[in-house]
Design a protein around this motif. Structure first.
Motif, mmCIF file in Angstrom:
data_model
loop_
_atom_site.group_PDB
_atom_site.id
_atom_site.type_symbol
_atom_site.label_atom_id
_atom_site.label_comp_id
_atom_site.label_asym_id
_atom_site.label_seq_id
_atom_site.Cartn_x
_atom_site.Cartn_y
_atom_site.Cartn_z
ATOM 1 N N ALA A 191 0.837 -1.204 0.000
ATOM 2 C CA ALA A 191 0.000 0.000 0.000
ATOM 3 C C ALA A 191 0.872 1.255 0.000
ATOM 4 C CB ALA A 191 -0.922 0.002 1.217
ATOM 5 N N GLY A 192 1.907 1.241 0.842
ATOM 6 C CA GLY A 192 2.817 2.391 0.862
ATOM 7 C C GLY A 192 3.530 2.559 -0.463
ATOM 8 N N GLY A 193 3.938 1.440 -1.089
ATOM 9 C CA GLY A 193 4.614 1.508 -2.372
ATOM 10 C C GLY A 193 3.722 2.049 -3.467
ATOM 11 N N VAL A 194 2.474 1.577 -3.505
ATOM 12 C CA VAL A 194 1.525 2.079 -4.506
ATOM 13 C C VAL A 194 1.287 3.572 -4.310
ATOM 14 C CG1 VAL A 194 -0.872 1.966 -5.296
ATOM 15 C CG2 VAL A 194 0.405 -0.139 -4.880
ATOM 16 N N GLY A 195 1.144 3.973 -3.047
ATOM 17 C CA GLY A 195 0.944 5.394 -2.761
ATOM 18 C C GLY A 195 2.113 6.243 -3.234
ATOM 19 N N MET A 196 3.347 5.763 -2.984
ATOM 20 C CA MET A 196 4.516 6.512 -3.431
ATOM 21 C C MET A 196 4.610 6.552 -4.950
ATOM 22 S SD MET A 196 7.658 5.745 -0.800
ATOM 23 C CE MET A 196 8.656 7.024 -1.579
ATOM 24 N N LEU A 197 4.300 5.430 -5.607
ATOM 25 C CA LEU A 197 4.346 5.402 -7.069
ATOM 26 C C LEU A 197 3.341 6.365 -7.683
ATOM 27 C CD1 LEU A 197 4.769 1.576 -7.759
ATOM 28 C CD2 LEU A 197 6.458 3.375 -8.164
ATOM 29 N N VAL A 198 2.159 6.416 -7.115
ATOM 30 C CA VAL A 198 1.135 7.349 -7.612
ATOM 31 C C VAL A 198 1.606 8.786 -7.424
ATOM 32 C CG1 VAL A 198 -1.196 8.222 -7.239
ATOM 33 C CG2 VAL A 198 -0.781 5.759 -7.271
ATOM 34 N N ALA A 199 2.163 9.072 -6.245
ATOM 35 C CA ALA A 199 2.646 10.427 -5.969
ATOM 36 C C ALA A 199 3.781 10.804 -6.913
ATOM 37 C CB ALA A 199 3.101 10.526 -4.511
ATOM 38 N N VAL A 200 4.714 9.878 -7.125
ATOM 39 C CA VAL A 200 5.837 10.153 -8.029
ATOM 40 C C VAL A 200 5.332 10.344 -9.459
ATOM 41 C CG1 VAL A 200 7.871 9.104 -9.100
ATOM 42 C CG2 VAL A 200 7.609 9.049 -6.623
ATOM 43 N N GLY A 201 4.337 9.538 -9.868
ATOM 44 C CA GLY A 201 3.767 9.701 -11.203
ATOM 45 C C GLY A 201 3.150 11.069 -11.406
ATOM 46 N N LEU A 202 2.425 11.548 -10.399
ATOM 47 C CA LEU A 202 1.825 12.887 -10.483
ATOM 48 C C LEU A 202 2.896 13.971 -10.521
ATOM 49 C CD1 LEU A 202 -1.137 12.421 -7.953
ATOM 50 C CD2 LEU A 202 -1.281 12.566 -10.460
ATOM 51 N N ILE A 203 3.947 13.772 -9.749
ATOM 52 C CA ILE A 203 5.047 14.753 -9.743
ATOM 53 C C ILE A 203 5.725 14.802 -11.109
ATOM 54 C CG2 ILE A 203 7.346 15.202 -8.792
ATOM 55 C CD1 ILE A 203 6.216 14.149 -6.105
ATOM 56 N N ILE A 204 5.965 13.623 -11.699
ATOM 57 C CA ILE A 204 6.578 13.572 -13.035
ATOM 58 C C ILE A 204 5.695 14.298 -14.052
ATOM 59 C CG2 ILE A 204 7.201 12.031 -14.931
ATOM 60 C CD1 ILE A 204 8.030 9.970 -12.823
ATOM 61 N N ARG A 205 4.378 14.082 -13.930
ATOM 62 C CA ARG A 205 3.441 14.620 -14.921
ATOM 63 C C ARG A 205 3.239 16.123 -14.793
ATOM 64 N NH1 ARG A 205 1.129 16.544 -18.317
ATOM 65 N NH2 ARG A 205 -0.749 15.924 -19.458
ATOM 66 N N PHE A 206 3.154 16.622 -13.554
ATOM 67 C CA PHE A 206 2.721 18.013 -13.391
ATOM 68 C C PHE A 206 3.737 18.938 -12.705
ATOM 69 C CE2 PHE A 206 -1.209 15.434 -13.295
ATOM 70 C CZ PHE A 206 -1.851 15.967 -14.398
ATOM 71 N N VAL A 207 4.687 18.393 -11.959
ATOM 72 C CA VAL A 207 5.504 19.239 -11.085
ATOM 73 C C VAL A 207 6.981 19.284 -11.483
ATOM 74 C CG1 VAL A 207 6.242 19.635 -8.696
ATOM 75 C CG2 VAL A 207 3.922 18.793 -9.169
ATOM 76 N N ALA A 208 7.571 18.123 -11.811
ATOM 77 C CA ALA A 208 9.024 18.020 -11.945
ATOM 78 C C ALA A 208 9.589 19.002 -12.973
ATOM 79 C CB ALA A 208 9.416 16.590 -12.314
ATOM 80 N N GLY A 209 8.990 19.060 -14.158
ATOM 81 C CA GLY A 209 9.516 19.916 -15.214
ATOM 82 C C GLY A 209 9.519 21.397 -14.848
ATOM 83 N N PRO A 210 8.333 21.965 -14.522
ATOM 84 C CA PRO A 210 8.304 23.398 -14.172
ATOM 85 C C PRO A 210 9.154 23.738 -12.955
ATOM 86 C CG PRO A 210 6.088 22.563 -14.603
ATOM 87 C CD PRO A 210 6.994 21.377 -14.560
ATOM 88 N N LEU A 211 9.156 22.864 -11.939
ATOM 89 C CA LEU A 211 9.900 23.153 -10.719
ATOM 90 C C LEU A 211 11.409 23.173 -10.976
ATOM 91 C CD1 LEU A 211 9.978 23.637 -7.684
ATOM 92 C CD2 LEU A 211 9.931 21.146 -7.348
ATOM 93 N N THR A 212 11.924 22.158 -11.670
ATOM 94 C CA THR A 212 13.375 22.124 -11.928
ATOM 95 C C THR A 212 13.792 23.238 -12.883
ATOM 96 O OG1 THR A 212 12.988 20.450 -13.654
ATOM 97 C CG2 THR A 212 13.642 19.659 -11.467
ATOM 98 N N ALA A 213 12.905 23.642 -13.807
ATOM 99 C CA ALA A 213 13.222 24.752 -14.708
ATOM 100 C C ALA A 213 13.411 26.041 -13.915
ATOM 101 C CB ALA A 213 12.119 24.921 -15.747
#
Length: 559
Positions: A191-213
């Motif tokens: 359950a913890g792993g699935v939760g982290m994977l979902v969170a990381v997926g959302l970060i990759i999709r919406f957050v990682a690019g603009p934030l690192t830029a």
């Protein structure tokens, strides 16, 4: 000395850093990877030798942070598209080598007297190979883009995925050990792993690019953010039961799709090496040298298995799939050692009480032996391929066809040419274009299948192959050729003394090539040695370009 170190943790850390730098210098002089020096420094700093390492709490803390940063950098470079692009060969060799090493390694461990659970841990640890060391060695030899280099990176990523799965299983066992039911612990981890994977997926999709830029506007802040991000997800992973290791790896995966991953990796690589020193110090402080001495025989047996068995299984699998035995061996030599992850994996087993300290010492000895020897094997891989050519013939099909397929249809390359050109990079391509404009025919040769394919698309004849492979030189249509030209960049530094230019000159002379031989060099001193060896013409690209630039600048500006 002991009294001085006891008065301050700072003095102790200073002594450890000096020791690490000194032993690292010795490793460098012996042309060994840094990891060999780090392991040796850790053993020397432990109580069985110099006894410098005393502050276990601080050393353990830095050690855990180092592992988190290491796995963060692995995740940052976890390019799953490489496995997909290489397809069957990466999966077949990766999974085949892992299965072979695990099964035969387990049987060897049982024969050596280890318990069943210890044998499982040691066998799994033997399946891991060091991506860091291999990438460094292949980069030094300029073979990252070669066919065997690409295949090696592909099945190393398959191994990295297996590392992740192995650590997930161990983490689940750790979580289950403290629960009333192991199944409940496993469910909590999942359950913890699935939760982290979902969170990381959302970060990759919406957050990682603009934030690192935005962060990239201040490079120091980008590096600080990366360290904090790795530590945060390592802590979250530890809290949910996945472990700090997997948390750090997921932190890297979250940023792997951004265009700044190489900049982050470059800034954190030195920090990784600094912190990993404390991991190996923590490891060395727990090792009992007396018990390790008793395991030398077992360590040598397992080391021989890794050094010989792993490359052979890769050669066999690739030979079955239609690759030449030489390509299989060059790729297979990259898995002739175990990894730093092998030690981390064993340390996890010791922390859980699944294996005893002597098993960790055994794997550490195997690591020292295999990393040290495989470095020389990879460095001199082309000489080994020449020496082992006849014995390995049994692993090659009667008509190996795969390499021609990888590089496109090579049938057009059978015709004779005025110039045989080795190296289809920017310099080689420009030479070929100018030669064709002067009415000469050119046959290109390169060990990057993508370069050969692009060369075909431009209407040039080309063959996939390595300029230092005597078998390739013997198969080329050299009769009637005016020139054989090497436009392959000369190596500067690195761990290898092999010189492809000398190998090419010797191979052409062995075939009684009647035309002229032209090679590239960076300095006139090199050029003199190459002429003495048999080169009729030595091209100095930087000097020649400077001469041409000066000629243009000396002329009056147009208009």
């Amino acid at each position: 000395m002991e009294n001085i170190l006891a008065t301050s943790v700072f003095y102790e850390v200073a002594a450890l850093l000096v020791l690490g730098a000194a032993v690292g210098l010795v490793a460098l002089l012996l042309r060994q990877p840094l990891i060999v020096g780090l392991i040796a420094a850790g053993i020397l700093a432990g109580p069985a030798a110099l006894g410098i390492a005393r502050s276990d709490e601080y050393i353990t803390l830095l050690s855990e942070l180092g592992i988190a940063v290491l796995l963060f950098l692995v995740g940052l470079k976890l390019d799953l598209s490489l496995v997909r692009n290489l397809g069957r060969v990466a999966l077949a060799t990766g999974l085949g080598q892992v299965a072979f090493t695990a099964i035969i390694g387990y049987a060897l461990c049982i024969l050596l007297g280890l318990g069943a659970l210890e044998s499982v841990y040691v066998a799994v640890a033997l399946t891991f190979s060091s991506t860091i060391i291999i990438v460094k060695l292949l980069s030094d030899k300029r073979e990252i883009d070669s066919l065997h280099g690409r295949i090696a990176l592909g099945f190393l990523i398959v191994q990295d995925i297996f590392v992740v799965l192995a650590m997930v299983v161990v983490s689940a066992m750790a979580a289950g050990a403290g629960e009333a039911s192991a199944m409940a612990g496993l469910a909590r981890v999942l359950a913890g792993g699935v939760g982290m994977l979902v969170a990381v997926g959302l970060i990759i999709r919406f957050v990682a690019g603009p934030l690192t830029a935005r962060l990239a506007r201040a490079p120091e802040l980008l590096a600080g953010f990366a360290i904090g991000w790795a530590a945060l997800l390592a802590a979250v992973g530890d809290y949910v039961g996945l472990g700090k290791e997997l948390g750090g790896l997921l932190a890297g995966v979250a940023l792997a799709s951004t265009p700044y991953r190489e900049a982050i990796a470059a800034r954190l690589s030195s920090l990784r090496d600094f912190l990993l020193l404390f991991f190996f110090i923590a490891l060395g402080s727990r090792l009992d040298l007396a018990s390790m001495g008793e395991q030398v025989g077992a360590a040598l047996a397992l080391s021989a298995f890794v050094l010989i068995g792993n490359p052979l299984i890769v050669v066999a699998i690739m030979g079955y799939m239609g690759y030449r035995r030489r390509t299989g061996l060059l790729a297979g030599l990259t898995v002739a050692q175990i990894s730093e992850f092998s030690l981390i994996f064993m340390a996890m087993g010791v922390a859980l009480g699944h294996v005893a300290e002597p098993a960790l010492g055994l794997v550490t000895l195997v690591g020292l032996v295999t990393i040290a020897l495989s470095t020389y094997m990879i460095t001199h891989s082309h000489k080994l391929a020449a020496w082992l050519d006849a014995p390995l013939r049994v692993f090659e099909r009667e008509h190996p066809w795969r390499e021609a397929l990888e590089a496109g249809d090579a049938s057009v390359a059978a015709e004779k040419a005025d110039v045989v050109l080795f190296g289809l990079g920017r310099f080689g391509c420009n030479i070929a274009l100018h030669l064709r404009a002067r009415g000469l025919t050119v046959l290109g040769v390169d060990f990057d299948p993508e370069a050969v394919r692009q060369w075909h698309e431009q209407g040039f004849a080309a063959l996939y192959g390595d300029a230092s492979d005597p078998e390739l030189i013997a198969a080329l249509p050299l009769e009637g050729a005016r020139w054989a030209v090497s436009a392959i960049p000369a190596r500067t530094g690195g761990v290898t003394h092999e010189d492809h230019r000398l190998a090419l000159i010797d191979a052409l002379r062995a075939q009684h090539f009647a035309g002229g031989i032209a090679v590239t060099a960076h300095a006139e001193k090199e050029a003199a040695a190459l002429r003495q060896r048999g080169a009729a013409l030595v091209l100095l690209p930087f000097r020649d370009a400077a001469d041409r630039a000066a000629e243009l600048l000396a002329a009056p500006p147009a208009g």
